[in-house]
Design a protein around this motif. Sequence first.
Motif, PDB file in Angstrom:
ATOM      1  N   GLU A  71       0.707  -1.382   0.134  1.00  0.00           N
ATOM      2  CA  GLU A  71      -0.143   0.113  -0.066  1.00  0.00           C
ATOM      3  C   GLU A  71       0.689   1.113   0.052  1.00  0.00           C
ATOM      4  O   GLU A  71       0.342   2.149  -0.330  1.00  0.00           O
ATOM      5  N   ASP A  72       1.932   1.348   0.576  1.00  0.00           N
ATOM      6  CA  ASP A  72       2.587   2.489   0.854  1.00  0.00           C
ATOM      7  C   ASP A  72       4.083   2.334   1.214  1.00  0.00           C
ATOM      8  O   ASP A  72       4.607   2.250   2.480  1.00  0.00           O
ATOM      9  N   PHE A  75       6.090   4.557   3.384  1.00  0.00           N
ATOM     10  CA  PHE A  75       5.451   5.095   4.533  1.00  0.00           C
ATOM     11  C   PHE A  75       6.242   5.708   5.665  1.00  0.00           C
ATOM     12  O   PHE A  75       6.022   6.448   6.453  1.00  0.00           O
ATOM     13  N   ASP A  82       3.056  10.969  -0.549  1.00  0.00           N
ATOM     14  CA  ASP A  82       4.187  10.653  -1.402  1.00  0.00           C
ATOM     15  C   ASP A  82       4.170  10.721  -2.771  1.00  0.00           C
ATOM     16  O   ASP A  82       3.553  10.080  -3.493  1.00  0.00           O
ATOM     17  N   GLY A  85       5.247   8.328  -4.906  1.00  0.00           N
ATOM     18  CA  GLY A  85       4.560   7.216  -4.890  1.00  0.00           C
ATOM     19  C   GLY A  85       3.486   7.329  -6.136  1.00  0.00           C
ATOM     20  O   GLY A  85       3.145   6.421  -6.616  1.00  0.00           O
ATOM     21  N   THR A 105      -1.591   7.223   0.336  1.00  0.00           N
ATOM     22  CA  THR A 105      -0.473   6.638   1.376  1.00  0.00           C
ATOM     23  C   THR A 105      -1.638   6.235   2.255  1.00  0.00           C
ATOM     24  O   THR A 105      -2.786   6.384   2.316  1.00  0.00           O
TER      25      THR A 105
END
Length: 229
Positions: A71-72, A75, A82, A85, A105
């Motif tokens: 997911e992230d 993080f 992000d 990201g 995020t």
Amino acid sequence: AVAVGVGVVIYQRLVADLPQVSELEDYQPSLVTKVYDRYGELIADFFIEKRILVPLEDIPIHVRQATIAAEDRRFYSHQGIDMRGILRAVWVNYQAGGTREGASTITQQVARTLFLNRDRTLARKMREAILALRIEREYSKDRILEIYLNQIFYGHNAYGIEAAAQLYFNKSAKDLTLGEGALIAGLPPAPNSYSPLKNLQRSVQRRNHVLSRMVDAGYLTPEQAEAAA
């Protein structure tokens, strides 16, 4: 000067009715109510959202890592948003010809699930980003991850990692294996599509993708991922 003035007005409108992130201090999600008879035997469960709270220390490190990888990935290094990201997700989705990775995020997802709705509007995304930045200023990364793992929807009315572990594998989250944790970590983007109860083949493909992401993030060696698969 005009641009700055317009920006200030837009920002003030976006934050005018935003909730206070301090409400997370009293985080009390909907939980399962259990009814027992006089002999201690369970009679029934009552719930709106099937959720069982567990502290972060009771969630295996490989389950946390699988969640972060899926997911992230950055993080623990970003401040709530992000940009790298976002750009990566845009490129990956373009190459895949569809939505394969999300750009939100973990902190943004906490902000959305607790304080906002799922409207696909620019205003909602901007409010979500503002809340994420505020949450990051007030709470530790571990606390945010703990809330996420207890709050997120995993399909079939299972909310939170403990309810998901019991639903899909009939065990507590603390007992999940690497492969089981990776499968559950891959569910949140599309629980109905990735559910092993509905489409086992697609669920396994998604799990293998999460294991691959864990290798890319440095959490696993290729051999460990292959063994888990």
